[in-house]
Write a protein that holds these residues in place. Structure first.
Motif, PDB file in Angstrom:
ATOM      1  N   SER A  71       0.436  11.966  22.021  1.00 53.23           N
ATOM      2  CA  SER A  71      -0.536  11.045  22.647  1.00 53.23           C
ATOM      3  C   SER A  71       0.335  10.876  24.091  1.00 53.23           C
ATOM      4  O   SER A  71      -0.214  10.895  25.190  1.00 53.23           O
ATOM      5  CB  SER A  71      -0.381   9.602  22.186  1.00 53.23           C
ATOM      6  OG  SER A  71       1.034   9.013  22.265  1.00 53.23           O
ATOM      7  N   LEU A  72       1.831  11.089  24.016  1.00 57.09           N
ATOM      8  CA  LEU A  72       2.315  10.923  25.236  1.00 57.09           C
ATOM      9  C   LEU A  72       1.973  12.279  26.141  1.00 57.09           C
ATOM     10  O   LEU A  72       1.933  12.124  27.413  1.00 57.09           O
ATOM     11  CB  LEU A  72       4.175  10.963  25.032  1.00 57.09           C
ATOM     12  CG  LEU A  72       4.542   9.368  24.658  1.00 57.09           C
ATOM     13  CD1 LEU A  72       5.842   9.694  24.276  1.00 57.09           C
ATOM     14  CD2 LEU A  72       4.654   8.995  25.994  1.00 57.09           C
ATOM     15  N   ALA A  73       2.280  13.463  25.409  1.00 60.88           N
ATOM     16  CA  ALA A  73       2.052  14.542  26.128  1.00 60.88           C
ATOM     17  C   ALA A  73       0.638  14.856  26.581  1.00 60.88           C
ATOM     18  O   ALA A  73       0.303  15.285  27.870  1.00 60.88           O
ATOM     19  CB  ALA A  73       2.290  15.885  25.081  1.00 60.88           C
ATOM     20  N   ALA A  74      -0.450  14.490  25.919  1.00 57.84           N
ATOM     21  CA  ALA A  74      -1.895  14.772  26.223  1.00 57.84           C
ATOM     22  C   ALA A  74      -2.167  13.742  27.369  1.00 57.84           C
ATOM     23  O   ALA A  74      -2.695  14.211  28.234  1.00 57.84           O
ATOM     24  CB  ALA A  74      -2.720  14.306  24.894  1.00 57.84           C
ATOM     25  N   ALA A  75      -1.673  12.303  27.531  1.00 60.33           N
ATOM     26  CA  ALA A  75      -2.048  11.614  28.324  1.00 60.33           C
ATOM     27  C   ALA A  75      -1.092  12.005  29.764  1.00 60.33           C
ATOM     28  O   ALA A  75      -1.869  11.991  30.749  1.00 60.33           O
ATOM     29  CB  ALA A  75      -1.610  10.104  28.042  1.00 60.33           C
ATOM     30  N   ALA A  76      -0.062  12.404  29.509  1.00 58.60           N
ATOM     31  CA  ALA A  76       0.878  12.902  30.723  1.00 58.60           C
ATOM     32  C   ALA A  76       0.106  14.188  31.424  1.00 58.60           C
ATOM     33  O   ALA A  76      -0.323  14.112  32.549  1.00 58.60           O
ATOM     34  CB  ALA A  76       2.332  13.143  30.595  1.00 58.60           C
ATOM     35  N   ALA A  77      -0.300  15.085  30.475  1.00 56.38           N
ATOM     36  CA  ALA A  77      -1.059  16.149  30.911  1.00 56.38           C
ATOM     37  C   ALA A  77      -2.336  15.887  31.673  1.00 56.38           C
ATOM     38  O   ALA A  77      -2.920  16.248  32.433  1.00 56.38           O
ATOM     39  CB  ALA A  77      -1.329  17.278  29.761  1.00 56.38           C
ATOM     40  N   ALA A  78      -3.108  14.996  30.965  1.00 53.77           N
ATOM     41  CA  ALA A  78      -4.493  14.609  31.542  1.00 53.77           C
ATOM     42  C   ALA A  78      -4.195  13.659  32.963  1.00 53.77           C
ATOM     43  O   ALA A  78      -4.863  14.386  33.867  1.00 53.77           O
ATOM     44  CB  ALA A  78      -5.331  13.784  30.622  1.00 53.77           C
ATOM     45  N   GLY A  79      -3.177  13.125  32.911  1.00 50.04           N
ATOM     46  CA  GLY A  79      -2.775  12.546  34.229  1.00 50.04           C
ATOM     47  C   GLY A  79      -2.324  13.583  35.437  1.00 50.04           C
ATOM     48  O   GLY A  79      -2.942  13.403  36.143  1.00 50.04           O
ATOM     49  N   ALA A  80      -1.731  14.467  34.881  1.00 43.58           N
ATOM     50  CA  ALA A  80      -1.350  15.279  35.991  1.00 43.58           C
ATOM     51  C   ALA A  80      -2.486  16.036  36.449  1.00 43.58           C
ATOM     52  O   ALA A  80      -2.528  16.548  37.639  1.00 43.58           O
ATOM     53  CB  ALA A  80      -0.036  16.188  35.415  1.00 43.58           C
ATOM     54  N   ILE A  81      -3.138  16.655  35.416  1.00 45.96           N
ATOM     55  CA  ILE A  81      -4.350  17.631  35.982  1.00 45.96           C
ATOM     56  C   ILE A  81      -5.327  16.638  36.913  1.00 45.96           C
ATOM     57  O   ILE A  81      -5.904  17.321  37.825  1.00 45.96           O
ATOM     58  CB  ILE A  81      -5.347  18.051  34.706  1.00 45.96           C
ATOM     59  CG1 ILE A  81      -4.051  19.082  33.801  1.00 45.96           C
ATOM     60  CG2 ILE A  81      -6.520  18.531  35.225  1.00 45.96           C
ATOM     61  CD1 ILE A  81      -4.817  19.229  32.558  1.00 45.96           C
ATOM     62  N   VAL A  82      -5.462  15.369  36.332  1.00 49.22           N
ATOM     63  CA  VAL A  82      -6.474  14.674  37.301  1.00 49.22           C
ATOM     64  C   VAL A  82      -5.958  14.400  38.577  1.00 49.22           C
ATOM     65  O   VAL A  82      -6.522  14.709  39.716  1.00 49.22           O
ATOM     66  CB  VAL A  82      -6.779  13.421  36.506  1.00 49.22           C
ATOM     67  CG1 VAL A  82      -7.310  12.270  37.517  1.00 49.22           C
ATOM     68  CG2 VAL A  82      -7.632  13.532  35.336  1.00 49.22           C
ATOM     69  N   GLU A  83      -4.541  14.114  38.701  1.00 44.44           N
ATOM     70  CA  GLU A  83      -3.889  13.944  40.180  1.00 44.44           C
ATOM     71  C   GLU A  83      -4.033  15.095  40.827  1.00 44.44           C
ATOM     72  O   GLU A  83      -4.375  15.046  41.986  1.00 44.44           O
ATOM     73  CB  GLU A  83      -2.473  13.495  39.959  1.00 44.44           C
ATOM     74  CG  GLU A  83      -1.810  12.944  41.037  1.00 44.44           C
ATOM     75  CD  GLU A  83      -1.388  13.766  42.112  1.00 44.44           C
ATOM     76  OE1 GLU A  83      -1.109  13.229  43.063  1.00 44.44           O
ATOM     77  OE2 GLU A  83      -1.064  14.974  41.786  1.00 44.44           O
ATOM     78  N   LEU A  84      -3.719  16.399  40.253  1.00 44.61           N
ATOM     79  CA  LEU A  84      -3.972  17.682  40.896  1.00 44.61           C
ATOM     80  C   LEU A  84      -5.348  17.909  41.471  1.00 44.61           C
ATOM     81  O   LEU A  84      -5.121  18.634  42.685  1.00 44.61           O
ATOM     82  CB  LEU A  84      -3.186  18.979  40.183  1.00 44.61           C
ATOM     83  CG  LEU A  84      -1.756  18.819  40.082  1.00 44.61           C
ATOM     84  CD1 LEU A  84      -1.329  19.772  38.875  1.00 44.61           C
ATOM     85  CD2 LEU A  84      -0.918  18.727  41.404  1.00 44.61           C
ATOM     86  N   THR A  85      -6.358  17.773  40.754  1.00 43.23           N
ATOM     87  CA  THR A  85      -7.562  18.157  40.891  1.00 43.23           C
ATOM     88  C   THR A  85      -8.365  17.125  41.914  1.00 43.23           C
ATOM     89  O   THR A  85      -8.955  17.644  42.775  1.00 43.23           O
ATOM     90  CB  THR A  85      -8.122  18.474  39.811  1.00 43.23           C
ATOM     91  OG1 THR A  85      -8.350  17.499  39.078  1.00 43.23           O
ATOM     92  CG2 THR A  85      -7.975  19.718  39.112  1.00 43.23           C
ATOM     93  N   VAL A  86      -8.393  15.850  41.562  1.00 40.23           N
ATOM     94  CA  VAL A  86      -8.974  14.536  41.956  1.00 40.23           C
ATOM     95  C   VAL A  86      -8.190  13.648  42.803  1.00 40.23           C
ATOM     96  O   VAL A  86      -8.489  13.549  44.303  1.00 40.23           O
ATOM     97  CB  VAL A  86     -10.024  14.010  41.065  1.00 40.23           C
ATOM     98  CG1 VAL A  86     -10.731  12.843  41.698  1.00 40.23           C
ATOM     99  CG2 VAL A  86     -10.626  14.909  40.228  1.00 40.23           C
ATOM    100  N   ILE A  87      -7.416  13.165  42.204  1.00 37.06           N
ATOM    101  CA  ILE A  87      -6.654  11.686  42.746  1.00 37.06           C
ATOM    102  C   ILE A  87      -5.881  12.529  44.185  1.00 37.06           C
ATOM    103  O   ILE A  87      -6.288  11.502  45.178  1.00 37.06           O
ATOM    104  CB  ILE A  87      -5.770  11.386  41.678  1.00 37.06           C
ATOM    105  CG1 ILE A  87      -6.374  10.991  40.576  1.00 37.06           C
ATOM    106  CG2 ILE A  87      -5.099  10.163  42.368  1.00 37.06           C
ATOM    107  CD1 ILE A  87      -7.198   9.844  40.484  1.00 37.06           C
TER     108      ILE A  87
END
Lengths: 305, 327
Positions: A69-85
């Motif tokens: 859960s830590l890895a998936a949420a951190a990865a999802a967060g990083a991807i979203v930050e890099l592409t959209v946020i």
């Protein structure tokens, strides 16, 4: 009965509060450092819960699920930050609200597509199942007690991280003056990605931990997100200390309100009516608390405004 | 400005022409869709007064929308149950008459906006967004836990309310009514934006300090605009409840707030016809995407992301040019 039941409810409120803190800490950091309002934070909570439930179901280990859960949420967060946020920092709040609202739709429907509409179930790890007897003879679920411990430990860790480490210095400097620290040679966009992923990981962890107490389903993040907003409005946006105090205040107010208000109204109303009125008022209580704090301190308890 | 005026006229005519054509071809479902567009656009026109003219990013307009819906249910439910609305201190009967229901919904929406706005406008920026959202949620949970009007299950009003001289059960007549209300609201919105009050509101949005120095209290001007905005959205809520003949806490949910905001932004913030274009596009997308995928909201989300990131100014801004008229 009353004193023991009351202590139990206080512990429940505390447990609720520290889990809200895990959500609110990420939100308040992201807002404090990047000036971004992130409605999709609840989606990261959901990602953590789903990652934990599916890994735990596949491997049989809750702890592997927690790591996932830590890895998936951190990865999802990083991807979203890099592409959209990343494209939203310079925009006004309106664009941020709309874009992160769109992200919620993408995350929710994407999850529904992958996992279906039926809720997943996540069991409490056997080592933590069952009650413990507290001093005074109160039986209390061990798992909830452990959640309080984990939440407080993470709060301590965050205070240490922000207050004592080089990363924390950079985060605080980023809050104060982003141009200046960029000029001093700090890679500001990497810092932003790290902060966002850190907030996401905390939300994902909260999702996984809470997922074992309730069902894991699409849309589970949004009610928590809105409570986390209430928390940081009460605590003051950007303040980790405010988030902790606000979260525990909200957790206790909500839990004790649901417990005490029907009893209180029962003193001068017929029982069925007291339950109705008490429950209705209890569901509004934290918002009334928030309104009260705003009247006295519009910037929140620990806000700078 | 010329291009925008032509575009506005085209949108107004199209929204009227589609149900007329549908009637001729015997497609009542399309009339219902167009009615939905008109009602949701009306909610957006309300929000646009706060958001576009006043710069108040409210993520809690579902509160007013839902209150309008429940105002309808509170007045109409006693009639279908053959009971009086209240017996103390005086006996009041419920009503199935739309003009009275509209008045009640508008007043209720406005009063709720007065209470929520008075507290929320003590803050600004991101606090304002979160607080309006939180107050919306408060009413949502109240509606769920209060059993008198159906609680979580909502409440059905079996027969649509009446309007003098019209048969509202006829889809086209009900559409015409909603369309008329929308046009009146648009006209009002245009007059408001160009009035002394509208200019004061624009001043309070652009530079609160300067406007205070000129003797205009930004707080009062913004609160007034917020109340007007809530009242119009409340009226839309009553119409929406009448369209579905059903109210439920879902009308108060924060997704509804998000969607009303999406209509406004999709069409173009502060554009007179922005909410109409936005609501029409949203309903079209919903209908079209929903036709080939159960997970249409995923594509809606991706489309929205693309619009926010790459097509600023919304639909009307993209077609009629970025410049917003200042007159």
């Amino acid at each position: 009965m009353s004193a023991m039941l009351l202590i139990e409810q206080v512990l429940n409120g505390l447990q609720y509060g520290v889990m809200l803190f895990l959500m609110a800490a990420g939100l308040t950091l992201v807002f404090g450092v990047m000036g971004l309002i992130n409605l999709a934070h609840g989606a990261l909570f959901m990602v953590g819960a789903f990652a934990c439930a599916s890994v735990a179901a596949a491997t049989g280990s809750f702890w592997l699920g927690l790591a996932a859960s830590l890895a998936a949420a951190a990865a999802a967060g990083a991807i979203v930050e890099l592409t959209v946020i990343r494209r939203l920092y310079a925009r006004d709040h309106l664009d941020q609200v709309l874009a992160t609202f769109a992200l919620i739709l993408v995350f929710s429907e994407g999850t529904r597509w992958l996992f279906g509409s039926f809720p997943l179930y996540l069991d409490i790890p056997p080592a933590l199942a069952g009650p413990v007897t507290l001093p005074g003879g109160i039986d209390y679920p061990l798992y909830r007690l452990v959640l309080i411990g984990i939440g407080l430990a993470i709060a301590g860790g965050l205070f240490w991280l922000i207050g004592r480490t080089r990363l924390g210095i950079r985060i605080r400097a980023g809050e104060a003056d982003r141009e200046m620290i960029a000029a001093l040679g700090v890679d500001i966009s990497r810092l932003y990605t790290i902060v966002f992923a850190l907030g996401a990981a905390l939300a994902g962890l909260a999702g996984a931990l809470v997922g074992a107490l309730q069902s894991v389903q699409v849309g589970m993040g949004e009610p928590v997100l809105i409570l986390a907003f209430v928390v940081i409005v009460i605590g003051g946006i950007g303040s980790i200390k405010g988030a902790l105090v606000g979260a525990i205040l909200v957790g206790l107010t909500d839990t004790l309100g649901r417990f005490l208000l029907p009893v209180l109204f029962g003193a001068f109303m017929p029982p069925s009516q007291a339950t109705t009125v008490g429950a209705a008022l209890a569901s509004m209580l934290i918002y009334i608390l928030m309104a009260g704090v705003l009247v006295v301190r519009p910037g929140g308890l620990f806000g700078r405004a | 400005m010329r291009r925008e005026a032509i575009l506005n006229a085209a949108i107004a005519i199209a929204l009227l022409a589609v149900p007329l054509a549908a009637q001729a071809m015997g497609e009542p479902f399309v009339i219902t869709l167009a009615t939905k567009v008109a009602i949701l656009a009306l909610a957006g026109v309300g929000l646009n007064i706060a958001l576009g003219l006043g710069g108040m990013v409210s993520l809690g307009h579902a509160a007013f929308f839902g209150i309008g819906g429940y105002a309808m249910a509170v007045l109409a439910a006693p009639v279908q149950a053959y009971e009086p609305l209240m017996t103390w201190p005086v006996e009041v009967a419920g009503t199935k008459s739309m003009p009275i229901i509209w008045l009640a919904a508008t007043l209720a929406g406005g009063l709720a906006a007065l209470a929520i706005g008075a507290l929320s406008l003590r803050t600004s920026g991101v606090y304002f967004i979160m607080i309006t959202l939180a107050f919306g949620q408060m009413l949502y949970y109240f509606a769920i836990s209060w059993p008198a009007y159906g609680g979580e299950d909502g409440l059905s009003i079996y027969v649509r309310n009446g309007f003098p001289g019209l048969n509202t059960l006829e889809p086209l007549q009900f559409f015409a009514l909603c369309y008329g209300v929308l046009m009146v609201a648009l006209l009002f919105s245009r007059v408001l934006a160009r009035s002394r009050f509208g200019l004061a509101l624009a001043g309070a949005r652009q530079n609160p300090l300067r406007s205070a120095a000129l003797g205009i209290r930004p707080y009062s001007v913004k609160l007034t605009a917020f109340v007007i905005s809530g009242a119009i959205t409340g009226l839309a809520g009553a119409l929406f409840a009448d369209l579905n003949r059903f109210v439920s806490p879902a009308m108060l949910s924060w997704q509804t707030s998000g969607e009303i905001m999406v209509f406004v932004i999709l069409g173009g913030v502060a554009r007179l016809f922005g909410p109409v274009a936005g609501a029409a596009l949203f309903i079209l997308l919903e209908h079209w995407l929903g036709g080939f995928s159960e997970y249409w909201k995923l594509f809606l989300g991706l489309a929205l992301l693309g619009i926010v990131l790459f097509a600023r100014g919304g639909l009307i801004g993209t077609i009629a040019g970025r410049e917003v008229a200042h007159d």
